[in-house]
Design a protein around this motif. Structure first.
Motif, PDB file in Angstrom:
ATOM      1  N   ILE A   1       0.902  -1.068   0.050  1.00  0.00           N
ATOM      2  CA  ILE A   1      -0.030  -0.041  -0.104  1.00  0.00           C
ATOM      3  C   ILE A   1       1.066   1.269   0.060  1.00  0.00           C
ATOM      4  CG2 ILE A   1      -1.823   1.399   1.328  1.00  0.00           C
ATOM      5  CD1 ILE A   1      -2.991  -1.110   0.118  1.00  0.00           C
ATOM      6  N   VAL A   2       0.599   2.251  -0.861  1.00  0.00           N
ATOM      7  CA  VAL A   2       1.429   3.327  -1.104  1.00  0.00           C
ATOM      8  C   VAL A   2       0.361   4.783  -1.077  1.00  0.00           C
ATOM      9  CG1 VAL A   2       3.311   2.628  -2.212  1.00  0.00           C
ATOM     10  CG2 VAL A   2       1.423   3.399  -3.509  1.00  0.00           C
ATOM     11  N   TYR A   3       0.989   5.850  -0.782  1.00  0.00           N
ATOM     12  CA  TYR A   3       0.214   7.007  -0.386  1.00  0.00           C
ATOM     13  C   TYR A   3       0.735   7.921  -1.591  1.00  0.00           C
ATOM     14  CZ  TYR A   3      -0.930   4.609   3.664  1.00  0.00           C
ATOM     15  OH  TYR A   3      -1.278   3.688   4.642  1.00  0.00           O
ATOM     16  N   TRP A   4       0.090   8.931  -2.015  1.00  0.00           N
ATOM     17  CA  TRP A   4       0.349   9.966  -2.969  1.00  0.00           C
ATOM     18  C   TRP A   4      -0.887  11.065  -3.008  1.00  0.00           C
ATOM     19  CZ3 TRP A   4      -1.896   5.359  -4.418  1.00  0.00           C
ATOM     20  CH2 TRP A   4      -2.948   5.130  -5.397  1.00  0.00           C
ATOM     21  N   THR A   5      -0.456  12.011  -3.494  1.00  0.00           N
ATOM     22  CA  THR A   5      -1.622  13.104  -3.826  1.00  0.00           C
ATOM     23  C   THR A   5      -1.395  13.595  -5.337  1.00  0.00           C
ATOM     24  OG1 THR A   5       0.061  14.984  -3.821  1.00  0.00           O
ATOM     25  CG2 THR A   5      -1.027  14.385  -1.705  1.00  0.00           C
ATOM     26  N   SER A   6      -2.703  13.949  -5.726  1.00  0.00           N
ATOM     27  CA  SER A   6      -2.888  13.997  -7.140  1.00  0.00           C
ATOM     28  C   SER A   6      -1.879  15.116  -7.968  1.00  0.00           C
ATOM     29  CB  SER A   6      -4.280  14.637  -7.517  1.00  0.00           C
ATOM     30  OG  SER A   6      -4.583  15.947  -6.903  1.00  0.00           O
ATOM     31  N   SER A   7      -1.121  15.991  -7.070  1.00  0.00           N
ATOM     32  CA  SER A   7      -0.499  17.071  -7.671  1.00  0.00           C
ATOM     33  C   SER A   7       1.098  16.654  -7.225  1.00  0.00           C
ATOM     34  CB  SER A   7      -0.657  18.630  -7.230  1.00  0.00           C
ATOM     35  OG  SER A   7      -0.622  18.406  -5.752  1.00  0.00           O
ATOM     36  N   GLY A   8       1.370  15.731  -6.441  1.00  0.00           N
ATOM     37  CA  GLY A   8       2.694  15.342  -5.993  1.00  0.00           C
ATOM     38  C   GLY A   8       3.130  14.485  -7.320  1.00  0.00           C
ATOM     39  N   LYS A   9       4.629  14.192  -7.165  1.00  0.00           N
ATOM     40  CA  LYS A   9       5.286  13.624  -8.178  1.00  0.00           C
ATOM     41  C   LYS A   9       5.823  12.080  -7.484  1.00  0.00           C
ATOM     42  CE  LYS A   9      10.013  15.644  -7.985  1.00  0.00           C
ATOM     43  NZ  LYS A   9      10.538  14.571  -7.037  1.00  0.00           N
ATOM     44  N   SER A  10       5.807  12.107  -6.278  1.00  0.00           N
ATOM     45  CA  SER A  10       6.155  10.819  -5.843  1.00  0.00           C
ATOM     46  C   SER A  10       5.063  10.084  -5.027  1.00  0.00           C
ATOM     47  CB  SER A  10       7.350  11.172  -4.725  1.00  0.00           C
ATOM     48  OG  SER A  10       8.133  12.047  -5.096  1.00  0.00           O
ATOM     49  N   TYR A  11       5.658   8.531  -4.851  1.00  0.00           N
ATOM     50  CA  TYR A  11       4.717   7.880  -3.966  1.00  0.00           C
ATOM     51  C   TYR A  11       5.240   7.809  -2.806  1.00  0.00           C
ATOM     52  CZ  TYR A  11       7.376   3.744  -5.636  1.00  0.00           C
ATOM     53  OH  TYR A  11       8.490   3.110  -5.871  1.00  0.00           O
TER      54      TYR A  11
ATOM     55  N   LYS B   1       2.104   7.364   5.390  1.00  0.00           N
ATOM     56  CA  LYS B   1       1.123   8.394   5.062  1.00  0.00           C
ATOM     57  C   LYS B   1       1.639   9.580   6.089  1.00  0.00           C
ATOM     58  CE  LYS B   1      -3.983   9.159   5.145  1.00  0.00           C
ATOM     59  NZ  LYS B   1      -5.321   8.508   5.405  1.00  0.00           N
ATOM     60  N   SER B   2       2.430   9.277   6.943  1.00  0.00           N
ATOM     61  CA  SER B   2       3.043  10.391   7.920  1.00  0.00           C
ATOM     62  C   SER B   2       4.319  10.978   7.392  1.00  0.00           C
ATOM     63  CB  SER B   2       3.309   9.636   9.514  1.00  0.00           C
ATOM     64  OG  SER B   2       4.140   8.756   9.340  1.00  0.00           O
ATOM     65  N   CYS B   3       4.612  10.738   6.024  1.00  0.00           N
ATOM     66  CA  CYS B   3       5.876  11.370   5.551  1.00  0.00           C
ATOM     67  C   CYS B   3       5.850  12.780   5.633  1.00  0.00           C
ATOM     68  CB  CYS B   3       6.099  10.703   4.085  1.00  0.00           C
ATOM     69  SG  CYS B   3       7.213  11.536   3.373  1.00  0.00           S
ATOM     70  N   SER B   4       6.860  13.243   6.274  1.00  0.00           N
ATOM     71  CA  SER B   4       6.842  14.847   6.287  1.00  0.00           C
ATOM     72  C   SER B   4       6.606  15.566   5.211  1.00  0.00           C
ATOM     73  CB  SER B   4       8.238  15.339   6.924  1.00  0.00           C
ATOM     74  OG  SER B   4       9.287  14.863   6.026  1.00  0.00           O
ATOM     75  N   THR B   5       6.803  15.141   3.740  1.00  0.00           N
ATOM     76  CA  THR B   5       6.584  15.677   2.697  1.00  0.00           C
ATOM     77  C   THR B   5       5.144  15.789   2.446  1.00  0.00           C
ATOM     78  OG1 THR B   5       6.984  13.771   1.340  1.00  0.00           O
ATOM     79  CG2 THR B   5       8.983  15.144   1.526  1.00  0.00           C
ATOM     80  N   LEU B   6       4.271  15.094   3.168  1.00  0.00           N
ATOM     81  CA  LEU B   6       2.827  14.904   2.854  1.00  0.00           C
ATOM     82  C   LEU B   6       2.072  15.949   4.165  1.00  0.00           C
ATOM     83  CD1 LEU B   6       2.131  11.126   2.136  1.00  0.00           C
ATOM     84  CD2 LEU B   6       1.908  13.065   0.529  1.00  0.00           C
ATOM     85  N   SER B   7       2.940  16.257   4.645  1.00  0.00           N
ATOM     86  CA  SER B   7       2.246  17.059   6.270  1.00  0.00           C
ATOM     87  C   SER B   7       1.219  18.069   5.806  1.00  0.00           C
ATOM     88  CB  SER B   7       3.554  17.449   7.115  1.00  0.00           C
ATOM     89  OG  SER B   7       4.237  18.319   6.313  1.00  0.00           O
ATOM     90  N   ARG B   8       1.555  18.704   4.529  1.00  0.00           N
ATOM     91  CA  ARG B   8       0.606  19.917   4.134  1.00  0.00           C
ATOM     92  C   ARG B   8      -0.456  19.482   3.192  1.00  0.00           C
ATOM     93  NH1 ARG B   8       2.110  24.971   5.726  1.00  0.00           N
ATOM     94  NH2 ARG B   8       1.323  25.792   3.740  1.00  0.00           N
ATOM     95  N   SER B   9      -0.506  18.105   2.816  1.00  0.00           N
ATOM     96  CA  SER B   9      -1.474  17.769   1.902  1.00  0.00           C
ATOM     97  C   SER B   9      -2.616  17.334   2.417  1.00  0.00           C
ATOM     98  CB  SER B   9      -0.828  16.393   1.122  1.00  0.00           C
ATOM     99  OG  SER B   9       0.364  16.944   0.688  1.00  0.00           O
ATOM    100  N   LYS B  10      -3.788  17.936   1.992  1.00  0.00           N
ATOM    101  CA  LYS B  10      -5.215  17.571   2.421  1.00  0.00           C
ATOM    102  C   LYS B  10      -5.625  16.264   1.979  1.00  0.00           C
ATOM    103  CE  LYS B  10      -6.672  21.889   4.046  1.00  0.00           C
ATOM    104  NZ  LYS B  10      -6.328  23.209   3.194  1.00  0.00           N
ATOM    105  N   ASN B  11      -5.570  16.099   0.637  1.00  0.00           N
ATOM    106  CA  ASN B  11      -6.176  14.846  -0.037  1.00  0.00           C
ATOM    107  C   ASN B  11      -5.070  13.893  -0.427  1.00  0.00           C
ATOM    108  OD1 ASN B  11      -8.966  15.799   0.047  1.00  0.00           O
ATOM    109  ND2 ASN B  11      -8.352  17.305  -1.394  1.00  0.00           N
TER     110      ASN B  11
END
Ligand SMILES: [Zn+2]
Ligand SMILES: [Zn+2]
Length: 378
Positions: free
Chosen positions: A334-344, A348-358
């Protein structure tokens, strides 16, 4: 028109330039031809409804990695360039300026003689018409600094020593020099020329690599430091952006010019924590690339969304990531991503996702992102 100080001796090892005004200096009677401006696409961020100016001012924080290069395009066609990146960035900065339709740089500022600020200045001087050049009165025994002096002399230009408190106009924008306030410092960074630019009701503060000593001097001088958008000093190092200075500037926006995975650990955690505590929207070249801020005189908008508050310091003491609770084959976890980000991401708690809502999730095999996050995918 402001009267500038007489030309300064620009380096001990080179003869002083002639004290007569250079032909490139603007006079009141001179007709200034506006440079050809290449039409540009509208910035993606839509300004809030207000009294808008048809010709806004643009501030381009050009992504040159761990270095500074800032282009200001005034609505009336004048241009200012503050620093020009490393020696290695020379072709990049010149081609960026050419793509912007720049023919003449009316005001060129070399904040201080470090290579990550003046490395590309010689190429800029050789490639464009140059008006006024501001550099602090300090020399540096490097080939880079010598190259800049040679380019200035070959073109018959002269250097203006910044006088703190003095002002000059960039079209309809007003610029005030706030530093350096002393003639002798231990390191080169505190010699940094600091410029405040005001356009209508909006303002920008460009600090070079000014450190706490210079910040304290600006506070002591009683300058009006309150500014909407602050270019964070010294790439986000903890040498700069002291709490007292940040409180006085009290910016809505901060811009950090910093290289991805730089060896200095910039930006520092203490500076990022200070910015987060004040809810300052942070834009950073390591995450956003080139950042363009546009002001119509009432509002400042950006071409990108704010970046994260994560620091460049390594967190070797951080606890290991918990194992995923769902057992899946490693090739289809299982991986996590955002529609606008380039990485998976694996967590889910990765610091680079800390400001992502969806944050979206699913098996790796169905994830549209192919780039593994270099923070949490190891
Ligand atoms: Zn420096
Ligand atoms: Zn620097």
């Amino acid at each position: 028109m402001t009267t500038f100080q007489v030309p300064t001796t620009i380096a001990s090892e080179t003869p002083a330039p002639p004290s007569i005004p250079s032909t490139n200096e603007k006079t009141n009677s001179e007709v200034v031809e506006p440079p050809t401006i290449t039409p540009e696409p509208e910035p993606s961020a839509t300004p809030e409804p207000s009294i808008t100016n048809d010709t806004p001012i643009e501030v381009h924080f050009i992504d040159v990695g761990q270095a500074d290069a800032i282009l200001i395009k005034a609505p009336t066609g004048e241009n200012m360039l503050i620093d020009a990146g490393n020696n290695a960035d020379r072709p990049e900065v010149v081609s960026y300026l050419k793509k912007q339709g720049i023919n003449k740089i009316d005001v060129l500022v070399g904040t201080h003689p470090h290579e990550d600020h003046i490395g590309g200045l010689d190429n800029v001087i050789n490639s464009f018409d140059i008006g006024q050049i501001y550099m602090p009165k300090v020399s540096h025994t490097t080939k880079t600094f010598e190259d800049v002096l040679i380019a200035i002399q070959n073109k018959g230009l002269k250097v203006t020593t910044p006088v703190p408190g003095s002002t000059f106009d960039l079209g309809t924008a007003k610029c005030t020099i706030l530093a350096p306030n002393n003639s002798s410092y231990e390191g080169l960074n505190n010699y940094s020329i600091v410029v405040k630019l005001e356009y209508g009701n909006t303002s920008f503060l460009f600090t070079g690599d000014a450190e706490s000593v210079s910040e304290q001097e600006m506070l002591s001088k009683g300058y009006d430091l309150k500014t909407d958008a602050l270019k964070i000093g010294h790439h986000g190092s903890d040498s700069s952006t002291t709490q007292a200075f940040l409180d006085a500037v009290n910016p809505k926006y901060a811009i950090i010019m910093v290289g991805k995975d730089n060896s200095y650990g910039h930006p520092s955690k203490v500076v990022m924590d200070r910015l987060q505590a004040k809810s300052v929207a942070v834009y950073r070249t390591d995450e956003n690339g080139t950042i363009v801020a546009t002001s119509d005189g009432n509002n400042i908008t950006f071409n990108v969304k704010p970046g994260s508050y994560s620091s460049g310091e390594t967190t070797s003491s951080a606890a290991p990531e918990p194992s995923p609770s769902v057992t899946v084959p490693t090739n289809d976890r299982i991986v996590y991503w955002t529609s606008s980000g380039k990485s998976y991401h694996y967590t889910k708690s990765c610091s680079t996702l800390s400001r992502s809502k969806n944050i979206l999730e699913g098996p790796l095999s169905s994830c549209p992102k192919t780039d593994p996050c270099d923070k949490c995918v190891k």
